[in-house]
Design a protein around this motif. Structure first.
Motif, PDB file in Angstrom:
ATOM      1  N   PRO A  81     -93.162  -0.122  12.348  1.00  0.00           N
ATOM      2  CA  PRO A  81     -92.318  -1.074  11.619  1.00  0.00           C
ATOM      3  C   PRO A  81     -93.116  -2.164  10.958  1.00  0.00           C
ATOM      4  O   PRO A  81     -92.817  -2.586   9.845  1.00  0.00           O
ATOM      5  CB  PRO A  81     -91.397  -1.636  12.717  1.00  0.00           C
ATOM      6  N   ALA A  82     -94.183  -2.617  11.608  1.00  0.00           N
ATOM      7  CA  ALA A  82     -95.001  -3.666  10.996  1.00  0.00           C
ATOM      8  C   ALA A  82     -95.659  -3.138   9.727  1.00  0.00           C
ATOM      9  O   ALA A  82     -95.712  -3.811   8.710  1.00  0.00           O
ATOM     10  CB  ALA A  82     -96.048  -4.152  12.002  1.00  0.00           C
ATOM     11  N   ASP A  83     -96.211  -1.896   9.816  1.00  0.00           N
ATOM     12  CA  ASP A  83     -96.820  -1.309   8.626  1.00  0.00           C
ATOM     13  C   ASP A  83     -95.799  -1.134   7.518  1.00  0.00           C
ATOM     14  O   ASP A  83     -96.083  -1.371   6.342  1.00  0.00           O
ATOM     15  CB  ASP A  83     -97.436   0.053   8.982  1.00  0.00           C
ATOM     16  N   GLY A  84     -94.616  -0.712   7.851  1.00  0.00           N
ATOM     17  CA  GLY A  84     -93.579  -0.532   6.835  1.00  0.00           C
ATOM     18  C   GLY A  84     -93.216  -1.834   6.156  1.00  0.00           C
ATOM     19  O   GLY A  84     -93.069  -1.901   4.942  1.00  0.00           O
ATOM     20  N   ASN A  85     -93.084  -2.894   6.959  1.00  0.00           N
ATOM     21  CA  ASN A  85     -92.772  -4.198   6.378  1.00  0.00           C
ATOM     22  C   ASN A  85     -93.885  -4.683   5.472  1.00  0.00           C
ATOM     23  O   ASN A  85     -93.656  -5.246   4.408  1.00  0.00           O
ATOM     24  CB  ASN A  85     -92.523  -5.216   7.499  1.00  0.00           C
TER      25      ASN A  85
ATOM     26  N   SER B  90     -95.800  -5.737  -0.010  1.00  0.00           N
ATOM     27  CA  SER B  90     -96.863  -5.615  -1.003  1.00  0.00           C
ATOM     28  C   SER B  90     -96.398  -4.878  -2.251  1.00  0.00           C
ATOM     29  O   SER B  90     -96.910  -5.117  -3.342  1.00  0.00           O
ATOM     30  CB  SER B  90     -98.059  -4.886  -0.385  1.00  0.00           C
ATOM     31  N   ILE B  91     -95.440  -3.973  -2.124  1.00  0.00           N
ATOM     32  CA  ILE B  91     -94.963  -3.192  -3.262  1.00  0.00           C
ATOM     33  C   ILE B  91     -93.871  -3.921  -4.036  1.00  0.00           C
ATOM     34  O   ILE B  91     -93.704  -3.708  -5.238  1.00  0.00           O
ATOM     35  CB  ILE B  91     -94.452  -1.815  -2.775  1.00  0.00           C
ATOM     36  N   ALA B  92     -93.135  -4.797  -3.380  1.00  0.00           N
ATOM     37  CA  ALA B  92     -91.981  -5.452  -4.006  1.00  0.00           C
ATOM     38  C   ALA B  92     -92.315  -6.136  -5.334  1.00  0.00           C
ATOM     39  O   ALA B  92     -91.596  -5.953  -6.324  1.00  0.00           O
ATOM     40  CB  ALA B  92     -91.363  -6.453  -3.028  1.00  0.00           C
TER      41      ALA B  92
ATOM     42  N   LYS C  46     -91.911  -5.993 -11.463  1.00  0.00           N
ATOM     43  CA  LYS C  46     -92.590  -5.987 -12.765  1.00  0.00           C
ATOM     44  C   LYS C  46     -92.308  -4.696 -13.528  1.00  0.00           C
ATOM     45  O   LYS C  46     -92.081  -4.717 -14.742  1.00  0.00           O
ATOM     46  CB  LYS C  46     -94.098  -6.154 -12.567  1.00  0.00           C
ATOM     47  N   ILE C  47     -92.335  -3.577 -12.813  1.00  0.00           N
ATOM     48  CA  ILE C  47     -92.060  -2.290 -13.460  1.00  0.00           C
ATOM     49  C   ILE C  47     -90.645  -2.266 -14.015  1.00  0.00           C
ATOM     50  O   ILE C  47     -90.405  -1.791 -15.131  1.00  0.00           O
ATOM     51  CB  ILE C  47     -92.278  -1.141 -12.454  1.00  0.00           C
TER      52      ILE C  47
END
Length: 215
Positions: free
Chosen positions: A64-68, A73-75, A80-81
């Motif tokens: 869960p930590a990695d997913g968050n 980081s992707i948001a 922008k896209i």
């Protein structure tokens, strides 16, 4: 009273019962001892379960930590896209509208040029006016420093319309740029103001004009 033979028989009977009871007690106690003498499978199972639980616990705390972290980081890039995609769609729509307007303008220009051409054919020639316009154009090319880049090749004037062509010098590589410059400078000439309607068609090598003093 018991005699010796009876006493001996009784002792043998008691001894037999004792041996038999001891044998059955021994058989009954063997599974318990066997279980107590082999503790390893039970302990290994406990250890394996403990390891599985620790792995599961680790997965629950790490994933869960990695997913968050990945989501956070992707948001910004996702936003922008999406913004760039919307801008691209808007620009594409605007470009299509401009292209449609340009096509309509070209069609209108063709119709307009065709109408002027038909009027030009129908009118009688005016030699004096042809000479005046030719002289004015020749002087214009000289004074505007365009005589080395473009030459007047043909000119004819009728009663209300004139038709003439200019050809670019072979060494001139400006193409349409020079014709835009020529048009801009022509519009500033006092004698050019007599023409109320103008139509031109150009390539890199040549530009053709039909101009009219009447609207």
């Amino acid at each position: 009273m018991l005699n010796k033979s009876n006493l001996l028989g009784l002792c043998c009977f008691i001894l037999g019962v004792g041996l038999t009871s001891g044998y059955f007690l021994f058989l009954h106690s063997m599974p318990i001892q066997a279980q107590q003498s082999q503790p390893f499978p039970y302990k290994s199972i406990v250890i394996k379960q403990a390891n599985d639980e620790s792995l599961n616990s680790t997965d629950e705390h790490v994933n869960p930590a990695d997913g968050n972290f990945q989501a956070e980081s992707i948001a910004p890039y996702t936003h922008k896209i999406a913004t760039l995609t919307n801008e691209l769609e808007l620009k594409t729509k605007q470009l299509k509208r401009v292209e449609q307007a340009l096509k309509l303008a070209q069609l209108d220009q063709l119709d307009f040029a065709k109408q002027l051409e038909e009027k030009f054919i129908a009118e009688d020639e005016n030699s004096q006016w042809s000479y005046e316009v030719e002289t004015a154009l020749t002087d214009f090319l000289i004074t505007s420093d365009l005589s080395n880049t473009a030459q007047l090749t043909s000119l004819e004037c009728k009663q209300t319309l004139c038709k003439f062509s200019l050809v670019a010098d072979k060494t001139n590589q400006q193409g349409h740029v020079q014709w835009r410059e020529l048009n801009d400078k022509l519009a500033l000439m006092p004698w050019w103001q007599q023409f109320k309607l103008t139509s031109s068609n150009s390539t890199d090598e040549q530009i053709d004009f039909i101009v009219s003093t009447k609207e």
